[in-house]
Scaffold this active site. Structure first.
Site, PDB file in Angstrom:
ATOM      1  N   LYS A 182     -12.524   0.913   5.587  1.00 13.14           N
ATOM      2  CA  LYS A 182     -11.946  -0.126   5.262  1.00 13.14           C
ATOM      3  C   LYS A 182     -12.810  -1.485   5.329  1.00 13.14           C
ATOM      4  O   LYS A 182     -12.536  -2.507   4.613  1.00 13.14           O
ATOM      5  CB  LYS A 182     -10.498  -0.557   5.739  1.00 13.14           C
ATOM      6  CG  LYS A 182      -9.541   0.222   5.106  1.00 13.14           C
ATOM      7  CD  LYS A 182      -8.020  -0.060   5.618  1.00 13.14           C
ATOM      8  CE  LYS A 182      -7.395  -1.017   4.891  1.00 13.14           C
ATOM      9  NZ  LYS A 182      -7.718  -2.448   5.193  1.00 13.14           N
TER      10      LYS A 182
ATOM     11  N   HIS B 183      -8.240 -11.316   0.409  1.00 10.84           N
ATOM     12  CA  HIS B 183      -7.699 -12.608   1.245  1.00 10.84           C
ATOM     13  C   HIS B 183      -8.564 -13.791   0.705  1.00 10.84           C
ATOM     14  O   HIS B 183      -9.242 -13.814   0.225  1.00 10.84           O
ATOM     15  CB  HIS B 183      -7.507 -12.338   2.502  1.00 10.84           C
ATOM     16  CG  HIS B 183      -7.293 -11.243   3.010  1.00 10.84           C
ATOM     17  ND1 HIS B 183      -7.551 -10.402   4.399  1.00 10.84           N
ATOM     18  CD2 HIS B 183      -6.145 -10.348   2.766  1.00 10.84           C
ATOM     19  CE1 HIS B 183      -6.724  -9.508   4.448  1.00 10.84           C
ATOM     20  NE2 HIS B 183      -5.893  -9.501   3.546  1.00 10.84           N
TER      21      HIS B 183
ATOM     22  N   HIS C 259      -1.719   1.985   9.149  1.00 11.37           N
ATOM     23  CA  HIS C 259      -1.742   1.274   7.917  1.00 11.37           C
ATOM     24  C   HIS C 259      -0.740   1.664   6.911  1.00 11.37           C
ATOM     25  O   HIS C 259      -0.992   3.030   6.571  1.00 11.37           O
ATOM     26  CB  HIS C 259      -3.191   1.166   7.282  1.00 11.37           C
ATOM     27  CG  HIS C 259      -3.279   0.133   6.113  1.00 11.37           C
ATOM     28  ND1 HIS C 259      -2.994   0.403   4.780  1.00 11.37           N
ATOM     29  CD2 HIS C 259      -3.948  -1.066   6.145  1.00 11.37           C
ATOM     30  CE1 HIS C 259      -3.230  -0.659   4.216  1.00 11.37           C
ATOM     31  NE2 HIS C 259      -3.486  -1.480   4.804  1.00 11.37           N
TER      32      HIS C 259
END
Length: 424
Positions: A184, A108, A174
């Site tokens: 994760k 991100h 997920h």
């Protein structure tokens, strides 16, 4: 007439569906679960009774550098509640510990200061050390080994240099890792783009076990767990939240054992039988996960699991942050259709994985079977249509469009929060 609230941004939209055309409402039992204690007490109790490890305060004794991997701005992790309790627990065992929060941004964009304050509160942002991971900066990385699949484990130096590495996060279904949380935090959280690309290859994304709610035999999960153990992630604090983003359960301890217990609980609440329908309305759970189209693909996969082939998926997602990834966006602007996207991706060898191809692969998979209408009044409509979806500014407009495609007597299934359920 059924009136069903659909999370959208920091509020909600309302789906008005005729009772005689409603197949069902698929909603996680987490949204109606009554916790045994308040949020802070749940977190404290988990830290006092860790699974498979000594208490965090015991692990912290004698350690100089302690790093807490924390989720980024795209995750509704209630860090304002969790982080202070973790800090208190660590400092009760080691008052002089040098503690750093490492923000797990994965692929991100970097988290802003305003987003950090929203996540942690002003006090922690002002007084604690915070490092924001950048997967694209090789200067902050170090290679610590190999994934089972063969890729390099290249990870942020801050994590490697820690005497004690711990993490906070949350557990929810997920769409290709089975469940979020646990391992994760490391992969994709604080590793290099090199490692993310190796793990998110086309063959793994297409694997039959790389699906919502599946850990056994899931090659993506296997890689992630190995990376976390190689990085010496010694302790996790993971919570499960309801639709109001409130903590209803907390698990702490070993990265594998504590996470697995949490996934059993989360899975029991989230598993629902599919109610096949011509039109499926869903969302990405509202803010913060519905900030871009990239993340909205997750909600689409829940609808995919209960939408008839050739049917219409309506996804309500603000996407105020745009597409969420330039490479993701270009997959669709540079291809004539979803089949062309899929064909190109499936020819790419694992060692040549391209940024964001996994999200494009899953969106293409959905588009090959369904028409997708994205409801947003906060996103440039051209971005949405460029990505081969239809766009509506309101939910009633989207429903009218869907009925033009599926028929005026089309039947509906509603999945109010697509990221909170396992449909099958």
């Amino acid at each position: 007439m059924a009136e069903i609230k659909i999370p959208y941004a920091k509020s909600y939209l309302v789906a008005n569906v005729p009772d005689d055309r409603l197949e069902g409402i698929l909603e996680s039992k987490a949204h109606h679960y009554h916790p045994e204690a308040g949020e802070q007490e749940l977190v404290r109790k988990a830290l006092e009774n860790p699974i498979g490890t000594p208490r965090l305060r015991e692990l912290a004794k004698g350690k100089k550098k302690i790093v807490i991997i924390a989720s980024d701005h795209t995750r509704p992790v209630p860090s304002k509640i969790m982080a202070p309790v973790m800090l208190e627990e660590i400092r009760s065992g080691n008052p002089d510990a040098d503690i750093t929060f490492l923000i797990a941004t994965g692929f991100h964009r970097l988290t802003t200061k305003e987003e950090l304050i929203h996540k942690f509160g002003e006090e922690i942002v002002a007084n604690e050390k915070i490092v924001i991971h950048n997967a694209f900066d090789p200067n902050v990385m170090v290679n610590i080994g190999k994934l089972p699949s063969g890729g390099d484990i290249v990870i942020n130096k801050v994590a490697v240099e820690a005497d004690l590495l711990v993490s906070e996060g949350f557990i929810e279904p997920h769409f290709f890792a089975g469940f979020s949380g646990g391992r994760k935090s490391v992969l994709p959280g604080v590793v290099s783009k090199v490692t993310v690309l190796a793990n998110h290859n086309a063959a793994f994304i297409a694997h039959e076990n790389a699906r919502t709610g599946v850990l056994d035999g899931n090659p993506i999960h296997i890689d992630m767990l190995h990376a976390a153990k190689t990085a010496k992630l010694a302790f996790i604090l993971n919570v499960i939240i309801d639709s109001d983003k409130k903590i209803i359960k907390a698990y702490a301890g070993d990265v594998e054992k504590a996470h697995l217990e949490g996934t059993v609980f989360a899975g029991d609440l989230a598993r629902l039988e599919a109610k096949p329908a011509d039109i499926v309305i869903t969302s990405n759970g509202g803010y913060p996960l519905d900030q871009n189209i990239y993340q909205a693909v997750k909600g689409m996969t829940a609808a995919e699991a209960t939408c008839k082939k050739g049917g219409v998926i309506i996804i309500c997602a603000a996407c105020n942050d745009g597409h969420g990834g330039e490479a993701f966006y270009r997959w669709f602007t540079e291809a004539k259709d979803a089949q062309a996207v899929m064909d190109k991706i499936m020819k790419i060898p694992a060692e040549e994985t391209i940024a964001d191809q996994w999200e494009a692969q899953i969106l293409a998979r959905v588009l090959l079977k369904h028409t997708v209408i994205l409801v947003s009044d906060q996103c440039d409509p051209k971005l949405i249509t460029d990505m081969q979806m239809k766009v509506a500014k309101t939910l009633p407009e989207a429903m009218a469009m869907a009925e033009e495609i599926a028929g005026a007597d089309a039947r509906y299934t509603v999945v109010p929060d697509g990221v909170s359920v396992i449909v099958g």
